[in-house]
Design a protein around this motif. Sequence first.
Motif, PDB file in Angstrom:
ATOM      1  N   GLY A 197       0.795  -1.217   0.000  1.00  0.00           N
ATOM      2  CA  GLY A 197       0.000   0.000   0.000  1.00  0.00           C
ATOM      3  C   GLY A 197       0.827   1.266   0.000  1.00  0.00           C
ATOM      4  N   LYS A 198       2.109   1.153   0.412  1.00  0.00           N
ATOM      5  CA  LYS A 198       2.985   2.314   0.411  1.00  0.00           C
ATOM      6  C   LYS A 198       3.595   2.532  -0.966  1.00  0.00           C
ATOM      7  CE  LYS A 198       4.474   2.979   5.170  1.00  0.00           C
ATOM      8  NZ  LYS A 198       5.641   3.179   6.060  1.00  0.00           N
ATOM      9  N   THR A 199       3.958   3.779  -1.237  1.00  0.00           N
ATOM     10  CA  THR A 199       4.593   4.110  -2.509  1.00  0.00           C
ATOM     11  C   THR A 199       5.938   3.397  -2.617  1.00  0.00           C
ATOM     12  OG1 THR A 199       3.568   6.291  -2.423  1.00  0.00           O
ATOM     13  CG2 THR A 199       5.366   5.980  -3.998  1.00  0.00           C
TER      14      THR A 199
END
Length: 302
Positions: A197-199
């Motif tokens: 979910g993180k960049t």
Amino acid sequence: MDRLLTPVFAILFLVVPLVWSIVFYFRAKYLRESARLQRVSESFFFGLMTDSILCLAQLFLLIGMINLFFLPLEIYESIEEEYPLITVMLLCAFIFSYYVFVKAIPEEVLKYILLSYIGKKGYESKYAAIVYSIFITLGFVIFSETILIVSIYWERGFTADFVIVYLVSIFFTCTINILSALWLGYGVQKQKFRQKGKTPHPSWKILLYPVTIHASFAVLVGEAQVLGLTDLLSVYLLILVLTAVFAFILIVLGYTVYKISKLFTDNSFYELILFEDEQDINDNKNESSDDDDNDDDIVVNE
């Protein structure tokens, strides 16, 4: 006779990388278990062999840059005689270009490529990325710095210049390279173990800190060499330059400890992570054991 002492200085220099390898890997069992010894050895030899090839390429680039900066020679000599300040500025520009674009950037990019190659099947732990980064860097340091020390010793003998270069290589150059390796490994483990979910952590961010640290230190030391070659480096200026280098290392060390030290106190940082193939093997074992249990149940029922 003096040249016969070359192995003595070279062997003494090898003590420094040995100390760093003990600090980050060999001193404790939980550190040794966090990364495979085979991969540690591969990291070191990959770094050693890559730097040996890179040094040849850097030599040819250095010759080309000398021709670019200082040809035609007659014009340079006239400038040197009439405008010594311009000569110093030209030399400083040459040193900056060489150490940033020929030394720091290619070396850190190659270390990143080697580290990514070693971890293409995954890392045993988050800490493993840092271990492999350090041993790749030690391979680079041992080859290039040994060549530098031996060449200066053969050229100038046991002089003050040689002693200064030797001490700078032992206490400053090795330390700054280890700090760069820490940042490289830290960036790679952030990229590899990024939470869902993180960049994604981009490669340019991974290389930003190592290249900046490496290039800044190399340029600072290189400019001191320029001052020495132009006989502008007095004893007081030498002390000032070495103080600046020492202060730079302390600043980088302090910031590194501030940003990374929390990881080293986290037990999960050293926990082993199964590779996909190992996970498949374990899954197959579990499936086979379940089948055996089912067979036993059938026999009992009969």
